[in-house]
Design a protein around this motif. Structure first.
Motif, mmCIF file in Angstrom:
data_model
loop_
_atom_site.group_PDB
_atom_site.id
_atom_site.type_symbol
_atom_site.label_atom_id
_atom_site.label_comp_id
_atom_site.label_asym_id
_atom_site.label_seq_id
_atom_site.Cartn_x
_atom_site.Cartn_y
_atom_site.Cartn_z
ATOM 1 N N MET A 1 52.474 32.430 26.530
ATOM 2 C CA MET A 1 53.124 32.611 27.878
ATOM 3 C C MET A 1 52.170 32.426 28.747
ATOM 4 O O MET A 1 50.830 32.716 28.619
ATOM 5 N N GLY A 2 52.587 31.683 29.989
ATOM 6 C CA GLY A 2 51.450 31.471 30.864
ATOM 7 C C GLY A 2 50.882 30.284 30.580
ATOM 8 O O GLY A 2 49.450 29.982 30.969
ATOM 9 N N GLY A 3 51.208 29.436 29.680
ATOM 10 C CA GLY A 3 50.465 28.369 29.185
ATOM 11 C C GLY A 3 49.760 27.107 29.946
ATOM 12 O O GLY A 3 49.074 26.341 29.464
ATOM 13 N N CYS A 4 50.519 27.032 31.025
ATOM 14 C CA CYS A 4 50.360 25.750 32.136
ATOM 15 C C CYS A 4 49.553 26.318 33.363
ATOM 16 O O CYS A 4 49.455 25.396 34.262
ATOM 17 N N GLY A 5 49.074 27.487 33.439
ATOM 18 C CA GLY A 5 48.128 27.964 34.553
ATOM 19 C C GLY A 5 46.827 27.690 34.149
ATOM 20 O O GLY A 5 46.603 26.863 33.250
ATOM 21 N N LEU A 6 45.826 27.986 35.294
ATOM 22 C CA LEU A 6 44.809 27.569 35.111
ATOM 23 C C LEU A 6 44.042 28.000 33.725
ATOM 24 O O LEU A 6 43.427 27.193 33.126
ATOM 25 N N ILE A 7 44.120 29.382 33.413
ATOM 26 C CA ILE A 7 43.637 30.063 32.330
ATOM 27 C C ILE A 7 44.433 29.535 31.017
ATOM 28 O O ILE A 7 43.817 28.994 30.434
ATOM 29 N N ASN B 1 35.850 23.350 39.416
ATOM 30 C CA ASN B 1 36.840 22.881 40.447
ATOM 31 C C ASN B 1 37.655 24.025 40.852
ATOM 32 O O ASN B 1 38.434 23.774 41.791
ATOM 33 N N PHE B 2 37.709 25.195 39.988
ATOM 34 C CA PHE B 2 38.643 26.304 40.646
ATOM 35 C C PHE B 2 37.772 27.342 41.430
ATOM 36 O O PHE B 2 36.667 27.920 40.567
ATOM 37 N N ILE B 3 37.588 27.510 42.808
ATOM 38 C CA ILE B 3 36.703 28.006 43.472
ATOM 39 C C ILE B 3 37.141 29.168 44.247
ATOM 40 O O ILE B 3 36.295 29.984 44.908
ATOM 41 N N ASP B 4 38.427 29.468 44.266
ATOM 42 C CA ASP B 4 39.050 30.460 45.007
ATOM 43 C C ASP B 4 38.540 31.714 45.013
ATOM 44 O O ASP B 4 38.288 32.668 46.048
ATOM 45 N N ASN B 5 38.106 32.261 43.849
ATOM 46 C CA ASN B 5 37.476 33.606 43.685
ATOM 47 C C ASN B 5 35.991 33.739 43.971
ATOM 48 O O ASN B 5 35.410 34.734 44.587
ATOM 49 N N LEU B 6 35.295 32.338 43.891
ATOM 50 C CA LEU B 6 33.914 32.254 44.692
ATOM 51 C C LEU B 6 33.869 32.330 45.892
ATOM 52 O O LEU B 6 33.348 33.083 46.832
#
Length: 311
Positions: free
Chosen positions: A1-7, A171-176
């Motif tokens: 479930m949630g297989g296409c999100g970032l994680i 490439n995913f830096i929102d949390n940074l």
């Protein structure tokens, strides 16, 4: 479930590389794993009982990794009461359907926000007190409780609750970005020399743990809660250096911790966004460098990724 999100997309990719047959379920498909051998996608909202019933009745599923209702790049950082209710509603029937149809392992992604972050510098352990304050933490605590309740009826299932820190990749830096942004005025800032830090989790550390758990957890002695994060804290100065090297960071203002803290002391009671926004920076935590104790998870996997080698 949630297989296409970032994680989720990275979890699916890792499982495929290990030779597993993977069914990704999500509201939206992306092309990250599309066309790969042994991969298929089923479109479904997390609360669509009919589709999930069809999946569990028709497919022989050994392992479920529940990453839906997870904050990353496709789930807004603003978590509302409505989303909490939707999550709670879908969790219960997904757990029940999975276990009634013979699933052997169930992995739930939770968050380290469920913990009470104290003013001491002691590492936070899985047995420490929970104190969910943010909406996202409340959502995940309820998901954990519902899973534990269902496991009382299916004690043969090997179950894992992963409390991981905020994630990032190259490439995913929102949390940074959130860690160096004043939530009050949106200005990028650093206090002192930036040697205070944050517990973060490279997505690849999270994926490595999941892959090792799927392979190594052979009986219910492995069942339980696991903290998962980078091996060391990531300092504000490291984040700034990474952002300057790889992105257009812009101006960073220097501020003193004391001045910043006093400015927004007790802001929680005045600003509801702190509760609703998953990425809201609580400046009161800057002094403590709280770390997760990942000793338990480190018996299963070596956490080898950090800001220096993330991809």
């Amino acid at each position: 479930m949630g297989g296409c999100g970032l994680i989720g997309q990275h979890i699916c990719s890792g499982l495929l590389k290990k030779g597993n047959v993977v069914i990704a379920v999500d509201e939206k498909e992306n092309d990250y794993n599309a066309g790969k051998l042994n991969y298929s996608f089923i479109k479904s909202a997390p609360d669509n009982k009919e589709i999930y019933s069809d999946i569990f009745s028709k497919e022989k599923i050994d392992v479920v990794i529940h990453a839906s209702c997870t904050v990353d790049n496709d789930f807004s950082p603003i978590v509302t009461d409505k989303q909490i209710a939707i999550s709670a509603g879908c969790d219960s029937f997904i757990y029940e359907m999975a276990m009634n149809n013979g699933v052997k392992k169930f992995i739930l992604l939770s968050t380290d926000q469920v913990y009470e972050f104290t003013k001491s510098r002691e590492p936070i352990r899985e047995t420490d007190r929970l104190k969910p304050v943010t909406n996202y933490a409340i959502l995940k605590v309820e998901a954990e409780k519902a899973l534990i309740e269902q496991l009382q009826k299916h004690k043969e299932v090997i179950a894992c609750i992963i409390r991981h820190s905020a994630v990032y990749t190259h490439n995913f830096i929102d949390n940074l970005n959130a860690k160096i942004t004043d939530p009050k005025d949106g200005v990028k800032f650093v206090s002192g020399t930036g040697q205070y830090g944050f517990q973060l989790c490279c997505v690849h550390n999270l994926v490595d743990f999941i892959l090792c758990f799927v392979r190594s957890a052979v009986d219910t002695t492995y069942s339980g809660t696991y903290n998962v994060s980078d091996k060391h804290i990531t300092t504000a100065s490291q984040i700034i250096a990474f952002m300057r090297e790889n992105y257009n960071l812009g101006t960073v203002i220097s501020r003193s911790v004391g001045g910043t803290l006093s400015k927004i002391k007790n802001i929680f009671s005045k600003n509801p966004e702190e509760k609703e926004n998953y990425r809201y920076l609580d400046l009161n935590k800057l002094e403590h460098n709280n770390m997760l104790d990942c000793t338990k998870a480190s018996k299963i996997v070596v956490f080898r990724w950090d800001l220096n080698n993330t991809k």
